[in-house]
Design a protein around this motif. Structure first.
Motif, PDB file in Angstrom:
ATOM      1  N   SER A 120       0.816  -1.213   0.000  1.00 59.05           N
ATOM      2  CA  SER A 120       0.000   0.000   0.000  1.00 59.05           C
ATOM      3  C   SER A 120       0.857   1.273   0.000  1.00 59.05           C
ATOM      4  CB  SER A 120      -0.936   0.006   1.213  1.00 59.05           C
ATOM      5  OG  SER A 120      -0.181  -0.068   2.407  1.00 59.05           O
ATOM      6  N   ASN A 121       2.162   1.120  -0.061  1.00 54.84           N
ATOM      7  CA  ASN A 121       3.046   2.284  -0.086  1.00 54.84           C
ATOM      8  C   ASN A 121       3.015   2.942  -1.467  1.00 54.84           C
ATOM      9  OD1 ASN A 121       4.308  -0.362  -0.469  1.00 54.84           O
ATOM     10  ND2 ASN A 121       6.097   0.806  -1.146  1.00 54.84           N
ATOM     11  N   ASN A 133     -13.349   3.080 -10.546  1.00 55.56           N
ATOM     12  CA  ASN A 133     -14.449   3.653  -9.772  1.00 55.56           C
ATOM     13  C   ASN A 133     -14.404   3.188  -8.322  1.00 55.56           C
ATOM     14  OD1 ASN A 133     -15.473   5.028 -12.011  1.00 55.56           O
ATOM     15  ND2 ASN A 133     -16.663   3.249 -12.652  1.00 55.56           N
ATOM     16  N   TYR A 134     -13.322   2.551  -7.945  1.00 50.31           N
ATOM     17  CA  TYR A 134     -13.149   2.015  -6.589  1.00 50.31           C
ATOM     18  C   TYR A 134     -11.867   2.542  -5.974  1.00 50.31           C
ATOM     19  CZ  TYR A 134     -16.649  -1.446  -7.955  1.00 50.31           C
ATOM     20  OH  TYR A 134     -17.789  -2.067  -8.372  1.00 50.31           O
ATOM     21  N   GLU A 135     -11.794   2.417  -4.663  1.00 48.52           N
ATOM     22  CA  GLU A 135     -10.565   2.740  -3.942  1.00 48.52           C
ATOM     23  C   GLU A 135     -10.199   1.567  -3.062  1.00 48.52           C
ATOM     24  OE1 GLU A 135     -10.268   6.429  -1.850  1.00 48.52           O
ATOM     25  OE2 GLU A 135     -11.367   7.511  -3.403  1.00 48.52           O
ATOM     26  N   ALA A 173       3.467  -9.923 -11.203  1.00 47.31           N
ATOM     27  CA  ALA A 173       3.038  -8.646 -10.623  1.00 47.31           C
ATOM     28  C   ALA A 173       1.647  -8.360 -11.198  1.00 47.31           C
ATOM     29  CB  ALA A 173       4.005  -7.531 -10.989  1.00 47.31           C
ATOM     30  N   ILE A 174       0.639  -8.469 -10.340  1.00 47.40           N
ATOM     31  CA  ILE A 174      -0.747  -8.306 -10.767  1.00 47.40           C
ATOM     32  C   ILE A 174      -1.268  -6.975 -10.219  1.00 47.40           C
ATOM     33  CG2 ILE A 174      -3.055  -9.345 -10.794  1.00 47.40           C
ATOM     34  CD1 ILE A 174      -0.854 -11.291 -11.788  1.00 47.40           C
ATOM     35  N   ASN A 175      -1.799  -6.147 -11.105  1.00 50.18           N
ATOM     36  CA  ASN A 175      -2.375  -4.882 -10.641  1.00 50.18           C
ATOM     37  C   ASN A 175      -3.605  -5.181  -9.785  1.00 50.18           C
ATOM     38  OD1 ASN A 175      -3.044  -2.218 -10.238  1.00 50.18           O
ATOM     39  ND2 ASN A 175      -3.036  -1.676 -12.400  1.00 50.18           N
ATOM     40  N   ASN A 176      -3.707  -4.532  -8.659  1.00 49.23           N
ATOM     41  CA  ASN A 176      -4.875  -4.702  -7.796  1.00 49.23           C
ATOM     42  C   ASN A 176      -6.119  -4.081  -8.430  1.00 49.23           C
ATOM     43  OD1 ASN A 176      -5.977  -5.645  -5.253  1.00 49.23           O
ATOM     44  ND2 ASN A 176      -6.248  -3.483  -4.749  1.00 49.23           N
ATOM     45  N   TYR A 177      -5.904  -3.091  -9.293  1.00 54.18           N
ATOM     46  CA  TYR A 177      -7.012  -2.398  -9.955  1.00 54.18           C
ATOM     47  C   TYR A 177      -7.215  -2.953 -11.357  1.00 54.18           C
ATOM     48  CZ  TYR A 177      -6.923   1.027  -6.227  1.00 54.18           C
ATOM     49  OH  TYR A 177      -6.983   1.621  -5.015  1.00 54.18           O
ATOM     50  N   SER A 178      -8.451  -3.159 -11.716  1.00 53.12           N
ATOM     51  CA  SER A 178      -8.778  -3.661 -13.035  1.00 53.12           C
ATOM     52  C   SER A 178      -8.635  -2.561 -14.075  1.00 53.12           C
ATOM     53  CB  SER A 178     -10.225  -4.171 -13.051  1.00 53.12           C
ATOM     54  OG  SER A 178     -10.606  -4.572 -14.346  1.00 53.12           O
ATOM     55  N   TYR A 179      -8.359  -2.946 -15.303  1.00 56.74           N
ATOM     56  CA  TYR A 179      -8.373  -1.974 -16.402  1.00 56.74           C
ATOM     57  C   TYR A 179      -9.792  -1.717 -16.885  1.00 56.74           C
ATOM     58  CZ  TYR A 179      -7.995  -6.392 -19.035  1.00 56.74           C
ATOM     59  OH  TYR A 179      -8.165  -7.662 -19.517  1.00 56.74           O
ATOM     60  N   HIS A 180     -10.782  -2.389 -16.268  1.00 57.72           N
ATOM     61  CA  HIS A 180     -12.204  -2.085 -16.475  1.00 57.72           C
ATOM     62  C   HIS A 180     -12.640  -1.233 -15.278  1.00 57.72           C
ATOM     63  CE1 HIS A 180     -12.276  -5.175 -19.544  1.00 57.72           C
ATOM     64  NE2 HIS A 180     -11.889  -6.080 -18.674  1.00 57.72           N
ATOM     65  N   PRO A 181     -12.929   0.043 -15.454  1.00 54.85           N
ATOM     66  CA  PRO A 181     -13.204   0.933 -14.321  1.00 54.85           C
ATOM     67  C   PRO A 181     -14.302   0.453 -13.372  1.00 54.85           C
ATOM     68  CG  PRO A 181     -12.952   2.217 -16.321  1.00 54.85           C
ATOM     69  CD  PRO A 181     -12.964   0.767 -16.733  1.00 54.85           C
ATOM     70  N   LEU A 200      -8.910  -6.355  -6.653  1.00 54.78           N
ATOM     71  CA  LEU A 200      -8.705  -7.738  -6.232  1.00 54.78           C
ATOM     72  C   LEU A 200      -8.724  -7.840  -4.705  1.00 54.78           C
ATOM     73  CD1 LEU A 200      -5.876  -9.118  -8.539  1.00 54.78           C
ATOM     74  CD2 LEU A 200      -8.080 -10.178  -8.099  1.00 54.78           C
ATOM     75  N   SER A 201      -9.858  -8.169  -4.151  1.00 57.10           N
ATOM     76  CA  SER A 201      -9.925  -8.399  -2.707  1.00 57.10           C
ATOM     77  C   SER A 201      -9.139  -9.673  -2.402  1.00 57.10           C
ATOM     78  CB  SER A 201     -11.378  -8.567  -2.267  1.00 57.10           C
ATOM     79  OG  SER A 201     -11.902  -9.774  -2.813  1.00 57.10           O
TER      80      SER A 201
END
Length: 162
Positions: free
Chosen positions: A14-15, A58-60, A114-122, A127-128
Motif C-alpha cells: 500500500s506504499n 471507480n473504486y478505492e 506482478a498483478i495490478n490490484n485495480y482492473s483496467y475495467h473501471p 482484487l480483494s
C-alpha cells in the motif's frame, strides 16, 4: 523440495512506490511477458499503465499490487515452465494487468508475477483477498495439471517485500 509451489509475498503493498518497486523488480528479469500492458514492455510505461488503471477505477483500495512466484523442484524445460506461467497469467488477465518474468539469477529458476490490484475495467472491483485467493487456487490447479508428479502447494513468505 518435492513440491511445485506458489509463493505469495506478504505485505500490504500500500506504499506510494509499490508499483515502482515491484514492476521495476519483475521487469528486470529474463523473458518478461504480460497481458494488458504496453508494448514494448518497459519499466516507465508499465508503471504509468498500472497507475492509469488505478486512477480510472471507480473504486478505492489500499493495496496497489500483488506479487507472487511459481517454483518447481527442478526446471529442466524452461519453455514448458513459461507455458505454465502464461496459463496462470491468463487467469488474471481478463480483468487485471499481469506482468511476469523468469528469474534466472539463482540456481533455482522461478517465475515472478506482478498483478495490478485495480482492473483496467473501471467498473470492476479491485482484487480483494477473497477474489485473489480464488484466482490463486485456479493457478494452483494449473500448476498441478502441468506437473502432476509434484504436489502443488501455496506458501506465504514474509519479510521479502520488494
Amino acid at each position: 523440495m518435492n513440491n511445485s509451489m506458489i509463493i505469495l509475498y506478504t505485505g500490504e503493498y500500500s506504499n506510494d512506490d509499490a508499483y515502482e518497486r515491484v514492476l521495476s523488480y519483475v521487469s528486470n528479469k529474463n523473458y518478461v511477458c504480460g497481458y494488458a500492458v504496453p508494448v514494448p514492455i518497459e519499466r516507465d510505461s508499465l508503471i504509468a499503465s498500472y497507475r492509469e488503471a488505478n486512477e480510472n477505477s471507480n473504486y478505492e483500495a489500499s493495496r496497489y499490487i500483488w506479487h507472487f512466484t511459481i517454483s518447481l523442484p527442478e526446471t529442466s524445460n524452461l519453455v514448458r515452465f513459461m507455458c505454465v506461467a502464461d496459463s496462470i497469467a491468463k487467469v488474471f488477465a481478463y480483468d487485471y494487468q499481469v506482468l511476469y518474468s523468469l528469474d534466472l539469477a539463482t540456481d533455482h529458476p522461478h517465475i515472478h508475477f506482478a498483478i495490478n490490484n485495480y482492473s483496467y475495467h473501471p467498473d470492476k472491483c479491485p482484487l480483494s483477498e477473497d477474489i485473489f485467493d480464488s484466482y490463486i487456487r485456479q493457478s494452483l490447479s494449473i500448476l498441478q495439471s502441468f506437473y502432476p508428479t509434484y504436489k502443488a502447494k501455496i506458501e506465504h513468505q514474509e519479510g521479502r517485500y520488494v
